[in-house]
Design an enzyme around this catalytic site. Sequence first.
Site, PDB file in Angstrom:
ATOM      1  N   TYR A  56       0.823  -1.215   0.000  1.00 17.78           N
ATOM      2  CA  TYR A  56       0.000   0.000   0.000  1.00 17.78           C
ATOM      3  C   TYR A  56       0.861   1.272   0.000  1.00 17.78           C
ATOM      4  CZ  TYR A  56      -4.227  -2.686   0.137  1.00 17.78           C
ATOM      5  OH  TYR A  56      -5.238  -3.544  -0.209  1.00 17.78           O
ATOM      6  N   HIS A 109     -14.765   1.822  -0.408  1.00 17.87           N
ATOM      7  CA  HIS A 109     -13.660   0.902  -0.076  1.00 17.87           C
ATOM      8  C   HIS A 109     -12.513   1.604   0.624  1.00 17.87           C
ATOM      9  CE1 HIS A 109     -14.928  -2.097  -3.432  1.00 17.87           C
ATOM     10  NE2 HIS A 109     -15.708  -2.129  -2.382  1.00 17.87           N
ATOM     11  N   CYS A 117      -5.987   4.158  12.817  1.00 22.24           N
ATOM     12  CA  CYS A 117      -5.298   3.618  13.992  1.00 22.24           C
ATOM     13  C   CYS A 117      -6.160   2.522  14.619  1.00 22.24           C
ATOM     14  CB  CYS A 117      -5.039   4.720  15.021  1.00 22.24           C
ATOM     15  SG  CYS A 117      -4.225   4.072  16.513  1.00 22.24           S
TER      16      CYS A 117
HETATM   17  P1  NAD Z   1     -16.389 -10.307  -2.659  1.00 20.09           P
HETATM   18  O1  NAD Z   1     -16.991 -11.669  -2.455  1.00 20.09           O
HETATM   19  O2  NAD Z   1     -17.246  -9.101  -2.525  1.00 20.09           O
HETATM   20  O3  NAD Z   1     -15.664 -10.231  -4.043  1.00 20.09           O
HETATM   21  C1  NAD Z   1     -15.701 -11.374  -4.848  1.00 20.09           C
HETATM   22  C2  NAD Z   1     -14.797 -11.024  -5.978  1.00 20.09           C
HETATM   23  O4  NAD Z   1     -13.673 -10.336  -5.441  1.00 20.09           O
HETATM   24  C3  NAD Z   1     -14.299 -12.264  -6.647  1.00 20.09           C
HETATM   25  O5  NAD Z   1     -15.149 -12.538  -7.742  1.00 20.09           O
HETATM   26  C4  NAD Z   1     -12.917 -11.844  -7.028  1.00 20.09           C
HETATM   27  O6  NAD Z   1     -12.989 -11.063  -8.183  1.00 20.09           O
HETATM   28  C5  NAD Z   1     -12.527 -10.936  -5.892  1.00 20.09           C
HETATM   29  N1  NAD Z   1     -11.953 -11.730  -4.811  1.00 20.09           N
HETATM   30  C6  NAD Z   1     -12.451 -11.895  -3.563  1.00 20.09           C
HETATM   31  N2  NAD Z   1     -11.633 -12.670  -2.849  1.00 20.09           N
HETATM   32  C7  NAD Z   1     -10.619 -12.979  -3.674  1.00 20.09           C
HETATM   33  C8  NAD Z   1      -9.466 -13.752  -3.540  1.00 20.09           C
HETATM   34  N3  NAD Z   1      -9.176 -14.349  -2.381  1.00 20.09           N
HETATM   35  N4  NAD Z   1      -8.650 -13.883  -4.611  1.00 20.09           N
HETATM   36  C9  NAD Z   1      -8.944 -13.260  -5.759  1.00 20.09           C
HETATM   37  N5  NAD Z   1     -10.025 -12.512  -5.965  1.00 20.09           N
HETATM   38  C10 NAD Z   1     -10.824 -12.389  -4.917  1.00 20.09           C
HETATM   39  O7  NAD Z   1     -15.132 -10.191  -1.707  1.00 20.09           O
HETATM   40  P2  NAD Z   1     -15.344  -9.869  -0.214  1.00 20.09           P
HETATM   41  O8  NAD Z   1     -14.322 -10.640   0.541  1.00 20.09           O
HETATM   42  O9  NAD Z   1     -16.791 -10.098   0.151  1.00 20.09           O
HETATM   43  O10 NAD Z   1     -15.001  -8.291  -0.152  1.00 20.09           O
HETATM   44  C11 NAD Z   1     -15.715  -7.540   0.819  1.00 20.09           C
HETATM   45  C12 NAD Z   1     -15.521  -6.105   0.457  1.00 20.09           C
HETATM   46  O11 NAD Z   1     -14.113  -5.745   0.460  1.00 20.09           O
HETATM   47  C13 NAD Z   1     -16.024  -5.848  -0.936  1.00 20.09           C
HETATM   48  O12 NAD Z   1     -16.748  -4.647  -0.939  1.00 20.09           O
HETATM   49  C14 NAD Z   1     -14.748  -5.680  -1.704  1.00 20.09           C
HETATM   50  O13 NAD Z   1     -14.935  -4.839  -2.829  1.00 20.09           O
HETATM   51  C15 NAD Z   1     -13.853  -4.988  -0.713  1.00 20.09           C
HETATM   52  N6  NAD Z   1     -12.442  -5.074  -1.164  1.00 20.09           N
HETATM   53  C16 NAD Z   1     -11.674  -3.945  -1.272  1.00 20.09           C
HETATM   54  C17 NAD Z   1     -10.370  -4.061  -1.730  1.00 20.09           C
HETATM   55  C18 NAD Z   1      -9.501  -2.866  -1.942  1.00 20.09           C
HETATM   56  O14 NAD Z   1      -8.352  -2.997  -2.351  1.00 20.09           O
HETATM   57  N7  NAD Z   1     -10.079  -1.693  -1.696  1.00 20.09           N
HETATM   58  C19 NAD Z   1      -9.830  -5.289  -2.032  1.00 20.09           C
HETATM   59  C20 NAD Z   1     -10.642  -6.371  -1.896  1.00 20.09           C
HETATM   60  C21 NAD Z   1     -11.948  -6.282  -1.473  1.00 20.09           C
HETATM   61  N1  APR Z   2     -12.716   3.097 -19.600  1.00 20.29           N
HETATM   62  C1  APR Z   2     -13.792   2.396 -19.166  1.00 20.29           C
HETATM   63  N2  APR Z   2     -13.706   1.182 -18.575  1.00 20.29           N
HETATM   64  C2  APR Z   2     -12.473   0.665 -18.424  1.00 20.29           C
HETATM   65  C3  APR Z   2     -11.302   1.323 -18.866  1.00 20.29           C
HETATM   66  C4  APR Z   2     -11.469   2.601 -19.470  1.00 20.29           C
HETATM   67  N3  APR Z   2     -10.423   3.308 -19.912  1.00 20.29           N
HETATM   68  N4  APR Z   2     -10.240   0.512 -18.583  1.00 20.29           N
HETATM   69  C5  APR Z   2     -10.737  -0.591 -17.990  1.00 20.29           C
HETATM   70  N5  APR Z   2     -12.079  -0.515 -17.914  1.00 20.29           N
HETATM   71  C6  APR Z   2     -13.020  -1.477 -17.336  1.00 20.29           C
HETATM   72  C7  APR Z   2     -12.619  -2.922 -17.547  1.00 20.29           C
HETATM   73  O1  APR Z   2     -13.226  -3.393 -18.737  1.00 20.29           O
HETATM   74  C8  APR Z   2     -13.223  -3.590 -16.308  1.00 20.29           C
HETATM   75  O2  APR Z   2     -14.531  -4.008 -16.580  1.00 20.29           O
HETATM   76  O3  APR Z   2     -12.973  -1.257 -15.934  1.00 20.29           O
HETATM   77  C9  APR Z   2     -13.254  -2.484 -15.262  1.00 20.29           C
HETATM   78  C10 APR Z   2     -12.221  -2.667 -14.156  1.00 20.29           C
HETATM   79  O4  APR Z   2     -12.628  -3.802 -13.405  1.00 20.29           O
HETATM   80  P1  APR Z   2     -11.750  -4.241 -12.150  1.00 20.29           P
HETATM   81  O5  APR Z   2     -10.314  -4.229 -12.528  1.00 20.29           O
HETATM   82  O6  APR Z   2     -12.373  -5.504 -11.634  1.00 20.29           O
HETATM   83  O7  APR Z   2     -11.942  -3.071 -11.086  1.00 20.29           O
HETATM   84  P2  APR Z   2     -13.205  -2.847 -10.170  1.00 20.29           P
HETATM   85  O8  APR Z   2     -14.458  -3.288 -10.858  1.00 20.29           O
HETATM   86  O9  APR Z   2     -13.133  -1.446  -9.708  1.00 20.29           O
HETATM   87  O10 APR Z   2     -12.912  -3.826  -8.914  1.00 20.29           O
HETATM   88  C11 APR Z   2     -13.889  -3.786  -7.862  1.00 20.29           C
HETATM   89  O11 APR Z   2     -12.545  -5.242  -6.492  1.00 20.29           O
HETATM   90  O12 APR Z   2     -10.454  -5.785  -5.787  1.00 20.29           O
HETATM   91  C12 APR Z   2     -11.626  -5.162  -5.428  1.00 20.29           C
HETATM   92  O13 APR Z   2     -12.013  -3.440  -3.936  1.00 20.29           O
HETATM   93  C13 APR Z   2     -11.373  -3.739  -5.134  1.00 20.29           C
HETATM   94  O14 APR Z   2     -12.596  -1.788  -5.723  1.00 20.29           O
HETATM   95  C14 APR Z   2     -12.093  -3.007  -6.245  1.00 20.29           C
HETATM   96  C15 APR Z   2     -13.195  -3.980  -6.550  1.00 20.29           C
END
Ligand code: NAD
Ligand code: APR
Length: 233
Positions: A56, A109, A117
């Site tokens: 991070y 998120h 903290c």
């Molecule tokens: P979730 O069940 O909401 O998400 C499922 C999806 O998240 C999966 O389809 C996959 O795409 C991804 N995912 C979840 N666990 C994974 C793993 N172990 N490996 C790979 N992909 C994985 O997940 P959750 O545990 O219920 O998440 C709860 C909340 O935390 C959600 O709102 C999620 O968006 C958030 N979150 C935030 C971050 C971040 O970096 N801000 C990262 C992860 C999750």
């Molecule tokens: N314009 C529009 N869409 C785009 C572009 C662009 N230039 N580039 C990528 N995309 C689209 C991709 O096609 C994809 O569908 O944005 C989407 C990105 O999807 P993810 O990488 O899965 O990101 P996101 O949907 O924000 O993930 C959701 O998952 O890991 C957790 O908490 C984390 O907030 C994240 C959540």
Amino acid sequence: MPPINNIVILTGAGVSAESGIDTFRDGGGLWEQHRVEDVATPEAFARDPNLVLRFYDMRREAIQTKAPNAAHDALARLDAAWQGELLIVTQNVDDLHERAGAKRLIHMHGEHLNAWCTGCDTRMPWTGPLLDRPACPACGVAGLLRPDIVWFGEMPYRMEDIYHILNRADLFVSIGTSGAVYPAAGFVREARASGARTLELNMEPSQGSHWFDEARHGPAGVLVPAWVDEMLG
Ligand code: NAD
Ligand code: APR
């Protein structure tokens, strides 16, 4: 077609892609470079805090070198001009919406530029590293600060506020998200159940595309300014 007063806009990593911030699931995306289990879960933080803090710290430093793109600017323009209710709910943890000028915004998120903290539960702006386990400015205890980011398995922020306006929305627009992660991926169904019209603006069909009344595919930097021009007439 009934008038549109209340708009909810969900944004995901795709809205920041053209600013040079990696998405999660596109080719070469973040989850291809790191396993979620190793860097984005509470268990990972307990198991290897230095790995998580380093992950991070790198992203916190990287986003400060990026700038809002035309999609962020257009959404800020809509936020400033829209007379009805409007809420941007972002899954992103960068600050590009704010830097473009958006005001009516919720980070469900968390935020890269905040620290939390775990001792005194204070959240605070934070732009530097956490790897060296600094003392919390509020309680003075060192080694208890973590990124103010919602990890997999943790509850997203302000869900009550989000559902409150989602259930009154006339229009729900999803921009740049894959529809892979809940609860955000379910917002379109909540909005439809409340009678809202639904629009997806994404590079390609998301996992939930079939739930949308209309879907436009292409870069957010092109689609979003054109859509905002339509909304502002
Ligand atoms: P979730 O069940 O909401 O998400 C499922 C999806 O998240 C999966 O389809 C996959 O795409 C991804 N995912 C979840 N666990 C994974 C793993 N172990 N490996 C790979 N992909 C994985 O997940 P959750 O545990 O219920 O998440 C709860 C909340 O935390 C959600 O709102 C999620 O968006 C958030 N979150 C935030 C971050 C971040 O970096 N801000 C990262 C992860 C999750
Ligand atoms: N314009 C529009 N869409 C785009 C572009 C662009 N230039 N580039 C990528 N995309 C689209 C991709 O096609 C994809 O569908 O944005 C989407 C990105 O999807 P993810 O990488 O899965 O990101 P996101 O949907 O924000 O993930 C959701 O998952 O890991 C957790 O908490 C984390 O907030 C994240 C959540």
